[in-house]
Structures are given as structure tokens and as C-alpha cells.
Design a protein around this motif. Structure first.
Motif: not given
Length: 273
Positions: A27-33, A35, A104, A106-108
Motif C-alpha cells: 500500500n506504500n504507493h497507493l492513495v490511502t490512509l 499504509k 474503501r 481508507y482509499g485505494n
């Protein structure tokens, strides 16, 4: 004690699927909380901050060590290619679950269906490198799955979720098992034969559930634990059925609920107070 063999055959690789309990940084490079690419995560880990949601290694890391494997690299890393995939790939994604809409908020993320699609990408690379040997390679490899917690904690049990209005707990667990069954059969069709499938832990004992319950801060939420136990009973039955119906398959149920409960009930025996 686990050894480097499964059913008498050495495990050449491990493919990992799941949520934050196993996510090594996908999840490091995803747009998400959702991570964990920041301190103090990784404070006791040799690799430092990697995106793992813990101070040290994940269960997948420790299992890999017991099997004689190196750290299994995350799928969502440009360096996970070539010879690096020959000892396995980790597809786990924090906040994800069996259902595609889980987490979802949280984001992606990579849902379980997304993770299987990503495995298919890795499979094409394995076929290119191994040719006719890919089928045997996969049949000897271990497929480790730990998912379902977020389908309750970050879906069904959310304060404003509409799921309880649509599904009774019994029907919702049936929905999860039905989807999980399809996903496991999909992995079987893609070449997986040896599966380690973890149950849900006592979800009513996690801070999220205790804090939201409004009850005692030192008591687990029995209703949430009942939901987890209900799912686990159906999961075990489903895995037994797959063992009987899918030729050459081996599905091993790991009772993570019992393991975690043992530690909670007898914490002094494990060096905690």
C-alpha cells in the motif's frame, strides 16, 4: 514444529494473500490512509520502515523463515521481477477483505479479487521464466491466506454501515464464505495446490472494537467474537469440502482464533504484563 517441507515435499516458494497482518508494503504507493511507511513501524525490523504494520516481521515473514525462504517481496514494488519472484510474491494489502467494497473508506487498496488478478500477472512471468516447469513449481509452493477481518471491522461493523440492514450475521457470513470459496477455487485453477488458510482471530479483543463498544476497556466484545467464531466454523467446513472435491489439493486450516485467545488468556506465560 513447521519444517521446510509440506506433505513431504520441499516448498520452493510462498505466495501470500491478505490484509495488514501480512502486508509488507503493497500500500506504500497507493492513495490511502491504510499504509505504514513511517516510524515507529519497523523499529525492531532489520529492514527498518518497509510498510509492515508492526514493529518487526509479519507472520508471513516468520513462516517464510521456518520454511527456509527469504523475505517474500511485495508485488507492488518495481523491483519484484525476474529472479526475485522465484521464491514467491506477497500480494497482501492493508484494509482489504474478501468483498471488493471492504476498507474503501481508507482509499485505494488491493481487494482479494485484485490480489488474485495480480497473482495472474506474476504467473505470466513465471511461465515465461520456467516454461513447462511452472506447473510443478506452483504445485509444490505454499499459498498462504489470511483475510476476512476487515469484512467485519471495516465493513459490516462500521457505525454507518448499511450491511446489517441487508444481511443478518448468518447471511453475511454465508456471503463471505461463498465469495472466499470462489477465490480459493480460482487460485486452484491458476495452479495452487497447497494452501494454508488462517481463521479470523478474536476480533472483539482488538482496540477498535473495545473502544467502540462503550463497555469496559479491559473486556473483549463477546458479540464481535461470536461473529468471528461463526465465520471460522463455516470456513473450516468449506476447506474440508475443498479438500474432498479438488483433486491433488491440500487445504490446511490454521486456528488463529485459538492461538490468539491462548495468549490473551495466559498473557503472563508469554512475557507480557
Amino acid at each position: 514444529m513447521l519444517s521446510s517441507t509440506v506433505d513431504g515435499a520441499r516448498v520452493p516458494a510462498m505466495f501470500v494473500f491478505g490484509d495488514s497482518l501480512l502486508d509488507p508494503g503493497n500500500n506504500n504507493h497507493l492513495v490511502t490512509l491504510a499504509k505504514a511507511d513511517y516510524a515507529p513501524n519497523g523499529i525492531d525490523f532489520a529492514g527498518g520502515v518497509t510498510g509492515r504494520f508492526c514493529n518487526g516481521g509479519t507472520v508471513a515473514d516468520h513462516l517464510g523463515t521456518l520454511l527456509g525462504l527469504p523475505l517474500i517481496p511485495p508485488f507492488n514494488n518495481p523491483n519484484t521481477t525476474g529472479s526475485r519472484i522465484l521464491q514467491g510474491v506477497n500480494f497482501a494489502s492493508a484494509a482489504s477483505g474478501i468483498l471488493s467494497d471492504t476498507g474503501r473508506l481508507y482509499g485505494n487498496l488491493f481487494s482479494m479479487d485484485d490480489q488474485i488478478a495480480n497473482f495472474n500477472i506474476t504467473l505470466q512471468q513465471l511461465n515465461t521464466r520456467l516454461g513447462d516447469g511452472a506447473e510443478s513449481f506452483l504445485a509444490k509452493s505454499l499459498f498462504f491466506l489470511n483475510t476476512g477481518s476487515n469484512d467485519y471491522v471495516n465493513n459490516y461493523l462500521l457505525p454507518f454501515s448499511d450491511k446489517p440492514k441487508k444481511y443478518t450475521p448468518e447471511v453475511f457470513s454465508d456471503l463471505l464464505i461463498r465469495n472466499y470459496n470462489k477465490q480459493l477455487m480460482n487460485l486452484y485453477d491458476l495452479g495452487g495446490r497447497r494452501f494454508l488458510v488462517a481463521s479470523l482471530g478474536p476480533l472483539g479483543c482488538i482496540p477498535n472494537q473495545i473502544g467502540n463498544s462503550g463497555g469496559s476497556s479491559d473486556s473483549c466484545v463477546s458479540q464481535t467474537n461470536h461473529l468471528a467464531a461463526q465465520f471460522n466454523t463455516k470456513l473450516r467446513t468449506m476447506l474440508d469440502e475443498l479438500n474432498g472435491s479438488l483433486q491433488g489439493s491440500y487445504f490446511l486450516y490454521w486456528d488463529a482464533y485459538a492461538s490468539a485467545t491462548e495468549i490473551i488468556d495466559n498473557y503472563a506465560d508469554y512475557g507480557t504484563n
